[in-house]
Every structure is written in structure tokens, then in C-alpha cells.
Scaffold this motif. Structure first.
Motif, PDB file in Angstrom:
ATOM      1  N   GLN A  34      -4.489  -4.423   7.238  1.00 33.34           N
ATOM      2  CA  GLN A  34      -5.039  -4.355   5.887  1.00 33.34           C
ATOM      3  C   GLN A  34      -3.964  -4.625   4.843  1.00 33.34           C
ATOM      4  OE1 GLN A  34      -7.950  -1.316   5.168  1.00 33.34           O
ATOM      5  NE2 GLN A  34      -7.185  -0.943   3.099  1.00 33.34           N
ATOM      6  N   ILE A  38      -3.626  -8.046   1.816  1.00 33.23           N
ATOM      7  CA  ILE A  38      -3.640  -7.854   0.365  1.00 33.23           C
ATOM      8  C   ILE A  38      -3.175  -9.128  -0.335  1.00 33.23           C
ATOM      9  CG2 ILE A  38      -2.624  -6.561  -1.564  1.00 33.23           C
ATOM     10  CD1 ILE A  38      -2.452  -4.144   0.259  1.00 33.23           C
ATOM     11  N   ALA A  47      -1.328  -2.328  -9.302  1.00 37.37           N
ATOM     12  CA  ALA A  47      -2.584  -2.397  -8.549  1.00 37.37           C
ATOM     13  C   ALA A  47      -2.315  -2.821  -7.113  1.00 37.37           C
ATOM     14  CB  ALA A  47      -3.543  -3.369  -9.225  1.00 37.37           C
ATOM     15  N   LEU A  48      -1.391  -3.752  -6.919  1.00 40.02           N
ATOM     16  CA  LEU A  48      -1.030  -4.186  -5.569  1.00 40.02           C
ATOM     17  C   LEU A  48      -0.451  -3.021  -4.773  1.00 40.02           C
ATOM     18  CD1 LEU A  48       0.659  -7.420  -4.431  1.00 40.02           C
ATOM     19  CD2 LEU A  48       1.802  -5.281  -3.900  1.00 40.02           C
ATOM     20  N   ARG A  50      -0.894   0.163  -5.280  1.00 34.18           N
ATOM     21  CA  ARG A  50      -1.944   1.152  -5.023  1.00 34.18           C
ATOM     22  C   ARG A  50      -2.823   0.723  -3.841  1.00 34.18           C
ATOM     23  NH1 ARG A  50      -4.595   5.448  -7.077  1.00 34.18           N
ATOM     24  NH2 ARG A  50      -6.841   5.518  -6.692  1.00 34.18           N
ATOM     25  N   GLN A  51      -3.137  -0.572  -3.736  1.00 31.47           N
ATOM     26  CA  GLN A  51      -3.896  -1.058  -2.585  1.00 31.47           C
ATOM     27  C   GLN A  51      -3.134  -0.816  -1.286  1.00 31.47           C
ATOM     28  OE1 GLN A  51      -5.625  -5.067  -2.886  1.00 31.47           O
ATOM     29  NE2 GLN A  51      -5.335  -4.949  -5.106  1.00 31.47           N
ATOM     30  N   ALA A  54      -3.332   2.816  -0.440  1.00 34.27           N
ATOM     31  CA  ALA A  54      -4.681   3.174   0.009  1.00 34.27           C
ATOM     32  C   ALA A  54      -4.879   2.805   1.476  1.00 34.27           C
ATOM     33  CB  ALA A  54      -5.720   2.476  -0.860  1.00 34.27           C
ATOM     34  N   SER A  55      -4.354   1.638   1.886  1.00 33.83           N
ATOM     35  CA  SER A  55      -4.485   1.232   3.288  1.00 33.83           C
ATOM     36  C   SER A  55      -3.728   2.181   4.205  1.00 33.83           C
ATOM     37  CB  SER A  55      -3.977  -0.195   3.470  1.00 33.83           C
ATOM     38  OG  SER A  55      -2.571  -0.269   3.280  1.00 33.83           O
ATOM     39  N   PRO A  90     -10.570   4.325  -8.039  1.00 35.28           N
ATOM     40  CA  PRO A  90      -9.502   3.355  -8.387  1.00 35.28           C
ATOM     41  C   PRO A  90      -8.741   3.746  -9.643  1.00 35.28           C
ATOM     42  CG  PRO A  90     -11.660   2.479  -8.974  1.00 35.28           C
ATOM     43  CD  PRO A  90     -11.913   3.743  -8.218  1.00 35.28           C
TER      44      PRO A  90
END
Length: 399
Positions: A34, A38, A47-48, A50-51, A54-55, A90
């Protein structure tokens, strides 16, 4: 009932261990997969990150992940954070106030040494500095430094869990792999953003250069077609446009008139009052001529004190009327210099190309037409100046 033997129990426990290991491996691969999917071209670096966090939370049994980036002041600032309970939100809040100096605390030590720091029991480890309510403090933390391709520090990945002694060697090995991929992802994004900025900047520079070049091109083209003193078009413009006029009138079988005009005794004006005053006279005459021509006509300063005009779609009788109107207009002009009033006159040679003469074999070229008009002008000068002479009436013998 028979009781299971000790060996069969060991086999079952070993089976459970293998099963857990496979689950951990699948989860780790899923997290890494995951992360690798990205999009590194997202506009917002936070934001990158945070993604990416999150993964990690989604596939690993970690309570909270956060990232501390090296800011413009050289401090480690918290820019992204997420917990298990915030996975679906988010817009989760990040404690922006958390900042560490390099070398300060567990996060700062990881940044300073470039080595993963594992705090197994935050309640006893002096490297961990408690903040806020001690009941909410994590039990164990791993802080992992994240670098660019060339080993420049980006920041520190921080993962925590409420239980002490929670993280094991598996987590450490996973985070060592994960932080390398995260570093590559952030580095790639920055390189792409920098490249796009460079392209945008160079594109803007090129567009500006093209615009300036076109402006200069237009400016010099205009300069090459205009007389700088009088503002009228010049000889080059005349030859550029006259062929179009001839072709148009030849096609539609309409006549036009060519006027060659010369200021009488202009050399005397220059010699007596100076060239600066002579320039004023030329400018004044040009303005007067411009008032007498239509938008469809051509008016140029041909050179020195000589002007040329073409009256389009005009028969000879009308052309002569226009010429006389111009000559009378010039006679009304006056200038004052040294308490003296200066007037002048204009001699005009006129050549008419009537519609009945427009045949392929009979149409003269422009130089012939100018010669004809010049001959008429010469006759006007020879017969006392301040006159309009039409070629063919009394001047064909001057050619």
C-alpha cells in the motif's frame, strides 16, 4: 479418555506460531504494498505522509504513528499523525506544538545518530520525555530516522503503543524496511515537485522571452516600415503595399492615382533656419497630408522633402481635386522663427491609372508609375512651382 501427549501439544503450539508468522508476514507485505502504491505527485507532502502512516496503522498492531519533519529552523516538527481510532477521519488533528531539537529526547536522538531508537518502557527510559497527562503516555515507542537518497535527514517516523515491551524484533525489521520506502517516496515527490517548478519557471521564462522577442520583432518591423521623424510610413512600406493595390485595382477594374509631392525651396529653409527647424516643417507638412488622405489610401515619406500618396479607387479628375486640396492646405501652414513667419508651397506630380488602361500587357510596374509622376512633378517645378501637373497633359516629353 486419552490425554494428548506432550509432543502433540508442541506440534499444535508450533502450528499456531507458524500461522501467526504467516499473518504477520501478509500484513507486513500488505502495508509495504500500500505504501508503494501511494502517488508521489500529490500536491501536499503532509497528505502523502499521512497516507503512509495510515497504511502502517491499518496493517500493523500499532496504536499511533506520527512523523516529525526537519523544518526551516532545523527543528523536528510534528506534521502528521494518526491513531487507530482516526483511520476513517482524514481531518484528524495533529499536535503542531510538538517540536524537538536534534539530539533531544528519543526522536532527537534518532535524528542525531541516524539509528533506530527503541524505548521498550517509556515509564522508565530517560530518553522519553513525558508530555501532558502521564496516564495517556505511551508504554513503548520506536523512533526511526528517515533519509533521502543521499542520506540527508528528512525526519523521524515515530510509532507507539500503550503497552510497555510491546514491540519486538519483527516490528523493528519491518520499520527498517518501511522507513527506506517512505524516504524514497518523499524524496521522489520532492524531486518531481522541484522538476515541475523548474519546468514551470523555465516555461514562464521562455514564454516571457517569446513575448519580448515578438514585441521586439513587431517594434523593429514597425520601425522598418515607419519614418521616425514624421511618423508616416516609409519607402519600404510603400513598395510592400503598392503591389497589393495594383493587384486589387487590376482585378476589380478600378483606377487609382499616384501623387509625388515635393516641398518647394526646402533646401533654402534648411540652410537659412537650420535642420532642426527643417524637421519641424517636415513634421507639420506630414500632419497636414495625413488629414487629407483616407484610411484606404497610402501616404509615405519617400525621402528628404518628398512625399508619395496613392488614392485608391479614384479616377483622374477626382485625383486632381484631391491633389489641389492638398496643395491649398499646405499653403495655409505657417511657422514662426526669429520673429519671422515662414510659409511654403508644394509641387505635385500626378499619374492616373484609369480603369480602361488596366490590361495585363499595358499595366506599368510601380517604378514606371513613379517615373511618370516624377516627370509631372519636374514639369510643375519648371513651370513656377506650387502647381499640380497630371502626367500626359504636358510632361510626357520629360521622360
Amino acid at each position: 479418555m486419552n490425554q494428548p501427549s506432550a509432543n502433540s501439544q508442541d506440534v499444535k503450539l508450533a502450528g499456531f506460531g507458524v500461522q501467526d508468522l504467516l499473518i504477520d508476514l501478509v500484513n507486513a507485505l500488505s502495508a509495504v504494498k500500500q505504501l508503494s502504491e501511494i502517488d508521489c505527485q500529490v500536491d501536499d507532502e503532509k497528505a502523502l505522509i499521512r497516507q503512509a502512516l495510515a497504511s502502517l496503522i491499518q496493517y500493523q498492531d500499532m496504536e499511533r504513528c506520527s512523523f516529525f519533519i526537519v523544518d526551516s529552523e532545523g527543528l523536528l516538527s510534528n506534521v502528521a499523525g494518526i491513531s487507530v481510532s482516526e483511520l476513517g477521519n482524514p481531518e484528524a488533528n495533529v499536535d503542531r506544538s510538538l517540536r524537538f531539537r536534534v539530539g533531544e529526547g528519543l526522536i532527537g536522538t534518532a535524528a542525531a545518530t541516524g539509528v533506530l531508537q527503541h524505548c521498550q518502557n517509556c515509564h522508565e527510559d530517560k530518553r522519553f520525555e513525558k508530555t501532558g497527562n502521564s496516564n495517556q503516555s505511551p508504554g513503548s515507542i520506536i523512533s526511526v530516522p528517515v533519509f533521502t537518497f543521499n542520506r540527508t535527514l528528512i525526519g523521524v517516523l515515530n510509532v507507539s503503543h500503550p503497552q510497555a515491551y510491546y514491540f519486538n524484533d519483527w516490528h523493528i525489521r519491518l520499520l527498517e524496511v518501511y522507513k527506506n520506502i517512505l524516504g524514497q517516496l518523499i524524496t521522489t515527490r520532492r524531486l518531481v515537485q522541484h522538476m515541475e517548478q523548474q519546468i514551470a519557471s523555465r516555461t514562464a521564462e521562455l514564454e516571457s522571452l517569446v513575448a519580448e522577442t515578438n514585441q521586439l520583432k513587431d517594434h523593429f518591423a514597425s520601425m522598418s516600415m515607419h519614418d521616425q521623424l514624421t511618423g508616416l510610413h516609409n519607402r519600404r512600406f510603400f513598395y510592400d503595399q503598392v503591389e497589393v493595390v495594383i493587384a486589387h485595382h487590376k482585378r476589380y477594374k478600378t483606377g487609382f492615382c499616384l501623387l509625388v509631392m515635393d516641398i518647394d525651396h526646402f533646401k533654402v529653409i534648411n540652410d537659412r533656419f537650420g535642420h532642426l527647424f527643417g524637421d519641424q516643417v517636415l513634421t507639420g507638412v506630414a500632419k497636414a497630408l495625413k488629414r487629407q488622405v483616407r484610411n484606404t489610401d497610402i501616404l509615405v515619406r519617400f525621402g528628404g522633402e518628398e512625399f508619395v500618396a496613392i488614392f485608391t479607387n479614384t479616377r483622374c479628375d477626382s485625383g486632381k481635386t484631391f491633389a489641389e486640396r492638398i496643395r491649398q492646405e499646405i499653403k495655409t501652414l505657417e511657422w514662426s522663427i526669429n520673429k519671422e513667419v515662414v510659409n511654403l508651397t508644394l509641387s505635385i506630380g500626378l499619374y492616373c491609372l484609369n480603369s480602361d488602361l488596366i490590361q495585363s500587357e499595358q499595366t506599368p510596374d510601380i517604378d514606371q508609375m513613379i517615373n511618370y509622376a516624377d516627370a509631372a512633378l519636374y514639369q510643375a517645378k519648371a513651370s513656377g512651382r506650387d502647381k499640380t501637373i497630371v502626367f500626359g497633359e504636358a510632361c510626357s516629353d520629360q521622360l
